[in-house]
Motif scaffolding. Structure first.
Motif, PDB file in Angstrom:
ATOM      1  N   ALA A 142      17.359  53.012  22.745  1.00  0.00           N
ATOM      2  CA  ALA A 142      17.181  54.460  22.885  1.00  0.00           C
ATOM      3  C   ALA A 142      15.708  54.818  22.979  1.00  0.00           C
ATOM      4  CB  ALA A 142      17.830  55.169  21.696  1.00  0.00           C
ATOM      5  N   LEU A 143      14.897  54.179  22.144  1.00  0.00           N
ATOM      6  CA  LEU A 143      13.452  54.472  22.156  1.00  0.00           C
ATOM      7  C   LEU A 143      12.817  54.054  23.477  1.00  0.00           C
ATOM      8  CD1 LEU A 143      12.489  53.442  18.507  1.00  0.00           C
ATOM      9  CD2 LEU A 143      12.559  55.750  19.444  1.00  0.00           C
ATOM     10  N   LEU A 144      13.291  52.934  24.047  1.00  0.00           N
ATOM     11  CA  LEU A 144      12.759  52.487  25.341  1.00  0.00           C
ATOM     12  C   LEU A 144      13.074  53.508  26.432  1.00  0.00           C
ATOM     13  CD1 LEU A 144      13.614  48.670  25.206  1.00  0.00           C
ATOM     14  CD2 LEU A 144      11.336  49.700  25.105  1.00  0.00           C
ATOM     15  N   ILE A 145      14.326  54.015  26.437  1.00  0.00           N
ATOM     16  CA  ILE A 145      14.708  55.024  27.438  1.00  0.00           C
ATOM     17  C   ILE A 145      13.912  56.310  27.227  1.00  0.00           C
ATOM     18  CG2 ILE A 145      16.626  56.491  28.205  1.00  0.00           C
ATOM     19  CD1 ILE A 145      18.489  54.102  27.615  1.00  0.00           C
ATOM     20  N   LEU A 146      13.757  56.687  25.938  1.00  0.00           N
ATOM     21  CA  LEU A 146      12.977  57.892  25.631  1.00  0.00           C
ATOM     22  C   LEU A 146      11.515  57.721  26.041  1.00  0.00           C
ATOM     23  CD1 LEU A 146      14.405  58.876  22.126  1.00  0.00           C
ATOM     24  CD2 LEU A 146      14.694  60.140  24.262  1.00  0.00           C
ATOM     25  N   TYR A 147      10.991  56.514  25.848  1.00  0.00           N
ATOM     26  CA  TYR A 147       9.598  56.258  26.218  1.00  0.00           C
ATOM     27  C   TYR A 147       9.414  56.413  27.730  1.00  0.00           C
ATOM     28  CZ  TYR A 147       5.058  54.041  26.604  1.00  0.00           C
ATOM     29  OH  TYR A 147       3.729  53.786  26.890  1.00  0.00           O
TER      30      TYR A 147
END
Length: 1523
Positions: A444-449
């Motif tokens: 999720a953090l990768l997509i948000l980044y």
């Protein structure tokens, strides 16, 4: 230049081949290798034609063991075949377009041979494993798989070096390399490790398979009609059927046509049976140490490790499926921004939109497929974990020492089996969440980044804060859960004890006192339950609000840092947060489950670590030719190893084969302990015990199994008709069996509830005789039978059938001592005298005390007879008179004991409270065969859907349903605010960064925060209201059910095994306490969420309704089709769990007898069979659930794809791309299966409410108090009993038991009641206590009709000493005076009068001396004296003695009689006794036969009448004494 290097349109596949010769060599080598394998495989296949398996050489167990290896290899082969086919097609198009070079031709050959080879291998594997008896991978394939892996890895290295050199390698070749390496790894694992597993399975599990099959073949119990052919279709499923759960179709179709029974549910595959599962688990548990003895030192870690290793295959598969499912779930959020940009750009090519739609659809499909199989395998794993734990706990219970049992009560152990095992099984559902949550957060953090840049760090920090906040909540939950389980244990202990002894409680009028004790313990338990529920509600609130909190922080950070917010990026973030909501919402549950499972495993481990019986106490040898049968040398034994007082001291004796050894002594002298030490039950301090031969044991307190009488006698042995009939005759059982409607096929209730004490004892003796052992240990076998029957048993059994056997028998009847070859006289744990009767008669005081009492009894008889005609005692009567006399005596000889015609002839009546009304109406009196006539019926289960009235009762029972509208409103407002907040963020932000923002950043965030906080507040209100309502409802249902159970008539307890009641009180109550409120909350969230999603999607693309409506209709049809089968499977789960717990409780009580007959293995097999009976509906219920959900997911995916097609087909500018993107975002989680899933789970759980309500409407006994008819406080003052035309029957449709009795028992008189079994003696006593109500006539005590007063007023004023002495766990004081009505001085006075005062003064804690469960730490005789103490305290004017001195020696019996004469001289005493001395001492004798009075006069007058039946009975008794 080579065409491979020229073409850019060729997807650059061959750009890196700058040296064609090297590449040609590699392709040539690969093609040659595959061609050679193809030829060798074809030749070997042709030479060795597969043979179809015969019945003898087929091994379904191994087939199933290899099931996963086979599929692993097959999938790898098919995957490689398709991959090579794809490369072959691409290479062909490249050659066709750009011309054929040498390299391309060789590559084409290579790809073609690869495709063909892997296809042939796939076909070979399919035939090898499906149509052949062969079970192992051929050596050729095992060599090939290793070779292919090395070759694939080499190719990968070459491609890597080319990439390093040329910086360009096409994606397709990377995919090809990856597929080749992964597939070859799978193939290697299946080929190489599959072989080892096969050998291990053969070695370890083959004997178990034989045991299992033989057990199943001989099984007449559960599932007996399910043949071998009905083994689960899952065992032989093909790939398509497995993927789509089509193997469930036959059972679902059957369930749709009819109500499913257990016989309709196929057997499990052998590898999934409890036998195999337990073998694997035990092997893992024992291999982690130094052998079998190590199981006692098991730790929580070791147990968890064994469970993991025994389900390792499922864990690996579920891990793989979890990864696939997680990755597929993030494809949608990743592509949403791309989709919005596509919609926003009018110049985009149409096919790109369709490609995006296809990717969305495919990802949803893969997610659905992997999620469904993940769920199914996790459930299957849970079934295996339950089976393993059920088995290990049961096996341990059969080995527990006496001291360990006292430390762990049956209530605690029932909780282990019902609650802790269940919870540990459920934990497998949460197993992967431990690592999935972090992985999902990282993704999720990768997509948000990618979308929001540095703002993703703010999201990470917010998530971290929430996770850290979980620590104190987790600690609180652990504490509350532990306390809750401990308090539940205490409650279950008291409840199970009360249910076991309900007859005594009702006779004494104590049931409401014990109910108050249970309610008090429940109130203490609910304090912890309340804290746990509210903590859980707060945890749920925090984590349900977590996505909203994270989104607030993230978007706020974006505004603060000036990061541009666009609709596409916001939608990506919202979709990511939506997916995160799952793991974050599950996180509190996961942590809670980790805590609860840790507690449950700790409790199981503490049980498994209890001390076993030491196997080396007794040295056992085969009989052979050794003369000595039993020998004890310098034996010192103690029940309590930490106590300085030894139980048995300085034992030295030797018993030779064929000897009869009698053991006698006063109460508490150690007689029963002596037999127990020979059995190896008493811990040894020092000395040696040797046993040469096979043993059989008859316990003092009869232990009878639930089931048929014939099964109790055979006890696992084969039927030998001739021997069986001979033993029935010897044990005087034939007459009893004739009185039963079903003969020896009659089903005995729990603990032999529908048998009299004498019948139970004689069935025990028959069991021992049929066992045909070498050494017989009989503990006071004649105490529960009358004079004639005792003589008959002694002559026919001990002197007859067992004439050549070694017998050691404990007895209080002095008349059986002269026949012994050796008499052991015991006092204070020592053998004070040993020898033959004549030898010890004059050599010691101990024996003389017993003989003195015996002679005194004879003198009493002679004094009574002195006024009677001596002709009555002449033996030389006429033949026909003698025949008549023998017949009458035989009639009298069948035990005068606890239960009579009510239980013998009328068993079919007693279940009238427990069988459905419609069945009851159909019963006919003359219908003497069929299951309806049995006392214990199969457990009642409702048919059809759970009635809506059950839901209505549940939601309205607390506060009349006032909170329900508020709960609904708060959830709807929550969903509306959530949708509005999403619309606000999409509409208030630009589609792309080129456009200007519509509102200021601060306004944007302020409105969003307000909406989010509002929705969070709604969640908090909803959670709190649901918990409050659920808690109140649980308490109301608990109180109502317990009140009804404790007020139920005795017929209910006679016909209902306690396992069924305990199931409702334990498992179903647990579901109502915690699961159902949570499940209602889940269902509410699902249904409102689904409707919200459907509304958003249809508002954007109304055309979706064209698909949505048929989809919904189809889903509802599927659900209806599935529910009929799933509901019955769920009910079967509930019904099949009770027998496991009942069998466990029963086996724990009879473990000494089970060990005494060396029957542990057979009982273990029965337990495994019952576990399989429970696992079968559980397994198929899991399959049915996934069958439904899979179809729901497919339909939802198709609907979603159609809605996306409508969106991309829509003319540009009609709708905002942001709003259309919002519909796509909501559609990612669109599925009806969530609603159906939660509805089904709720329906399964609500069955617990249905089952509790069944026991909340049991017809009650008459009122405890009738205010207008309260007798005076002095009543009864005289004790006069008037019986007028008394008629009693046990049900309206059954014959009369007492047929018009009329007589008067004058106040202060001593009345003796005699008569054959079934004559109505105990029925008369039960009518006196109103345990059964008269059909006509009346009983008046001191002029008051007892039917007009309250039951408590009646029973509390009468006293009874029952045949089975009962003590309750607690202290001696609480046993003597449970209602706390007397002073210590009065209690001590009563103890002294009943000969227990000195014994109690020796105890360290005096009146507060501990009494363990069932009074196990007191001898049976001492327990009988405690019961005497109770009536001495009560000093009632009406006393009933039901064989009150059966378990005490003659001397103590004489003292008791003296005590009763002295202290109840002015009371009416009604006595049923087997010792004629007890009857002769009475003022009047009442002789009953077939429910009518035959004789009623003083003993002296009856003896004067030559033809009186009573005179003949006394003559027989005197003749026995004289002998």
């Amino acid at each position: 230049m080579d065409a491979f290097e020229e073409s850019k349109n060729d997807m650059n596949i061959w750009i890196f081949f700058s040296q064609p010769s090297t590449t040609i060599f590699l392709h040539g080598f690969s093609a040659s290798s595959h061609l050679i394998l193809l030829l060798v495989l074809s030749i070997s296949w042709a030479c060795k034609r597969p043979t179809l398996p015969t019945l003898e050489n087929s091994k379904p167990m191994l087939k199933n063991t290899h099931f996963l290896y086979y599929w692993l290899a097959l999938i790898a082969c098919i995957g490689l075949s398709f991959c090579d086919l794809l490369l072959c097609v691409l290479n062909y198009f490249s050659g066709y377009t750009n011309g054929w070079s040498d390299l391309k031709l060789v590559a084409q050959l290579d790809f073609a041979f690869r495709t063909l080879t892997w296809f042939v291998i796939s076909a070979y594997l399919q035939i090898q494993f499906s149509h052949s008896s062969e079970r192992k991978f051929p050596i050729l394939l095992r060599i090939w798989c290793a070779f292919y892996f090395l070759m694939s890895f080499s190719y990968f290295i070459i491609h890597l070096s080319l990439y390093w050199k040329y910086s360009s390698v096409p994606v397709l070749l990377w995919v090809s390399d990856a597929v080749s390496i992964i597939s070859s790894l799978f193939f290697c694992y299946a080929g190489l490790f599959g072989k080892g597993q096969k050998v291990e399975d053969l070695h370890i599990l083959e004997p178990l398979l034989k045991t299992s099959s033989s057990r199943n073949n001989g099984d007449k119990g559960q599932g007996s009609s399910v043949g071998v052919e009905s083994v689960t279709p899952y065992a032989n499923v093909n790939l398509l059927s497995m993927l789509t759960f089509a193997w469930m179709n036959p059972l679902l179709a059957l369930g749709h046509k009819k109500t499913l029974d257990l016989e309709d549910v196929p057997q499990l595959a052998n590898c999934d049976s409890a036998n195999m599962v337990f073998a694997r688990f035990e092997n893992e548990l024992e291999s982690d140490g130094n052998g079998r003895g190590n199981v006692n030192q098991v730790s929580t870690l070791k147990l968890a490790k064994a469970l993991i290793l025994s389900t390792w295959i499922e864990i690996r598969w579920t891990t793989l499926l979890s990864i696939v499912c997680t990755l597929a779930s993030y494809v949608g959020p990743y592509l949403i921004d791309t989709f919005v940009q596509y919609l926003n750009n009018p110049d985009q090519v149409k096919y790109k939109g369709y490609v995006l739609v296809f990717i969305f659809f495919l990802s949803k499909l893969i997610r659905a497929l992997s999620d469904r199989h993940l769920s199914f395998l996790l459930r299957k794993m849970a079934i295996e974990v339950r089976a393993a734990l059920f088995a290990i706990i049961y096996k341990k219970s059969l080995k527990l020492s006496s001291q360990s049992k006292q430390g762990h009560t049956s209530g605690e152990n029932i909780n282990l089996m019902s609650v802790d095992v269940e919870r540990t099984g459920i934990f497998s559902w949460y197993l992967h969440d431990l690592w999935r949550v972090p992985v999902q957060i990282v993704l999720a953090l990768l997509i948000l980044y990618k979308s929001l840049g540095l703002a993703s760090l703010a999201a990470f920090v917010a998530a971290l804060i929430l996770m850290l906040a979980n620590v104190p909540l987790g600690n609180l939950q652990e504490k509350f859960q532990g306390e809750l389980m401990d308090s539940k244990d205490r409650r279950m202990k008291v409840t199970s004890e009360s249910l076991r002894n309900m007859r005594i409680l009702k006779l004494q009028g104590w049931e409401m006192k014990f109910l108050a004790k249970v309610i008090e313990l429940r109130n203490f338990e609910t304090r912890w339950l309340k804290k746990l529920l509210y903590t859980s509600a707060m945890t749920s609130f925090v984590f349900l609000s977590a996505p909203m909190f994270v989104s607030m922080v993230t978007f706020g950070f974006c505004v603060l840092m000036g990061i541009p917010l666009e609709s596409g990026k916001i939608l990506t973030a919202l979709a990511t947060f939506e997916i995160l909501q799952g793991p974050i919402y599950n996180l509190p549950d996961t942590i809670s489950m980790v805590i609860q499972t840790k507690i449950s495993l700790d409790r199981i481990v503490s049980f498994l670590c209890l001390e076993d019986l030491h196997p080396d106490i007794v040295q056992t040898f085969p009989k052979d030719s050794v003369e000595v049968a039993v020998e004890i040398v310098k034996g010192n034994f103690s029940w309590d190893l930490h106590s300085p007082n030894l139980t048995l001291k300085d034992l030295n004796f030797r018993v030779y084969h064929g000897m009869r050894v009698a053991v006698c002594g006063s109460v508490g002298s150690g007689k029963s302990s002596l037999l127990s030490c020979i059995l190896g039950e008493v811990p040894k301090i020092s000395g040696v015990i040797k046993l040469n031969g096979m043993k059989a044991y008859v316990a003092q307190s009869p232990w009878i199994q639930s089931g048929k009488i014939v099964d109790n006698i055979l006890f696992g042995k084969e039927m030998n008709g001739e021997r069986y009939e001979m033993i029935l005759e010897a044990c005087s059982l034939k007459k009893d069996l004739e009185l039963f409607a079903f003969g020896d096929q009659t089903i005995i209730g729990e603990r032999g509830i529908n048998l009299s004490g004498g019948q139970k004892q004689r069935i025990q003796i028959a069991r021992a005789l049929y066992h045909d052992a070498d050494i017989y240990l009989l503990d006071d076998p004649f105490s529960a039978v009358d004079a004639h029957t005792g003589t008959h048993l002694f002559k026919e059994c001990l002197l007859g059938i067992l004439g050549s056997k070694t017998i050691i028998y404990v007895t209080h009847q002095v008349e059986f001592l002269p026949s012994a070859d050796l008499i052991l006289v015991m006092r204070d744990g020592r053998i004070t005298q040993a020898g033959k009767y004549e030898e010890i008669l004059s050599s010691g005081t101990d024996f003389m005390e017993l003989i003195g009492a015996h002679k005194k009894a004879l003198a009493d008889i002679n004094s009574v007879e002195s006024g009677a005609s001596s002709d009555n005692l002449i033996y030389g009567e006429e033949d026909d008179n003698k025949l008549c006399s023998e017949k009458s005596i035989q009639d009298d000889s069948i035990p005068d004991d606890e239960e009579d015609d009510n239980k013998l002839c009328s068993k079919k009546s007693i279940q009238d409270d427990s069988i459905p009304d419609d069945e009851e109406r159909e019963l006919k009196i003359e219908k003497l065969v069929g299951p309806e006539g049995q006392l214990v019926q199969d457990e009642k289960r409702e048919n059809g859907g759970v009635n809506l009235s059950i839901y209505w009762k549940y939601i309205t029972i607390a506060y009349k349903g006032a909170f329900v509208p508020l709960i609904l409103l708060s959830q709807i407002v929550f969903q509306l605010l959530l949708i509005v907040s999403s619309y606000w963020m999409v509409l208030a932000t630009p589609i792309s960064e080129d456009l200007r923002a519509y509102v200021r950043g601060s306004t944007l965030i302020l409105v969003y925060v307000s909406l989010t906080l509002g929705s969070s507040f709604c969640v908090l209100i909803r959670s709190m209201l649901i918990v409050t309502t659920g808690y109140k409802t649980a308490n109301l249902l608990f109180n109502k059910m317990h009140s009804c159970i404790f007020r139920a008539p005795m017929s209910f307890f006679d016909s209902t095994p306690s396992g069924r009641i305990l199931n409702r009180i334990s498992i179903d109550q647990s579901a109502v306490d915690t699961s159902i409120p949570h499940q209602i909350e889940e269902f509410l969230v699902s249904i409102v969420g689904f409707l919200g999603t459907a509304a958003v999607m249809s508002q954007v693309a109304w055309q979706m309704l064209i698909v949505f409506i048929p989809m919904t209709v189809t889903c509802i049809w599927y659900q209806q089709y599935y529910t009929s089968a799933a509901r019955e499977l769920s009910r079967l789960i509930g019904v099949c769990q009770a027998p496991i717990i009942q069998h466990y409780a029963e086996s724990s009580l009879g473990s000494t007898t089970i060990r005494g007959f060396d029957q542990e293995e057979r009982f273990m097999d029965t337990n495994l069979k019952l576990v399989d009976g429970y696992s079968r509906p559980k397994f198929y219920f899991s399959g049915a659930m996934e069958w439904l959900c899979f179809r729901m997911d497919i339909l939802a995916s198709i609907t979603y794809a159609f809605s996306l097609v409508f969106l991309i087909s829509m003319p540009k500018g009609v709708l905002s791309p942001g709003v259309m993107g919002l519909a796509v975002t909501y559609g990612l989680s669109f599925s009806m299966h969530g609603v159906i899933w939660d509805l089904s789970r709720l329906e399964n759980k609500i069955i617990s409410v249905e089952r509790i309500l069944q026991y909340s409407y049991i017809p009650s006994e008459s009122p405890l108090l009738v205010e207008e008819n309260r007798p005076g406080c002095e009543w009864p003052s005289q004790g006069e009993v008037d019986i007028v035309d008394l008629q009693v029957r046990y049900a309206p449709h059954l014959p009369l038991i007492l047929r018009g009795l009329t007589c008067t028992f004058p106040g202060g008189m001593k009345i003796g009641i005699v008569g054959r079994t079934g004559s109505g003696k105990s029925t008369l006593l039960q009518a006196l206590f109103r345990m059964v109500e008269p059909s006509a006539g009346q009983i008046c005590i001191d002029g008051i009709n007892i039917s007009n007063i309250g039951l408590h007023d009646l029973r509390s004023r009468l006293s009874i000493i029952p045949q089975d002495p009962t003590m309750f766990e607690g202290t001696l004081r609480s046993n003597l005076d449970p209602l706390e009505e007397y002073t210590d001085g009065q209690i001590w006075e009563a103890l002294d009068r009943c000969q227990l005062g000195d014994e109690v003064r020796k105890q360290e804690r005096k009146l507060d001396s501990t009494v363990t469960e069932n009074g196990e730490n007191w001898s049976v005789g001492q327990r009988q004296l405690v019961c005497l103490g109770r009536v001495l305290l009560k000093r009632s004017k009406l006393l009933v003695l039901d064989e009150a001195t059966a378990s005490v020696d003659t001397a103590t019996d004489y003292l008791i009689q003296q005590t009763l004469r002295q202290h109840f001289s002015e009371s009416t005493v009604i006595t049923i006794a087997h010792r004629i001395t007890s009857i002769l001492d009475t003022d009047m004798v009442l002789l009953l036969d077939n429910g009518v009075i035959l004789e009623y006069d003083s003993p002296a007058k009856l003896l004067e009448i030559k033809s009186s039946l009573f005179a003949k009975l006394v003559k027989e008794y005197t003749r026995r004494f004289s002998s």
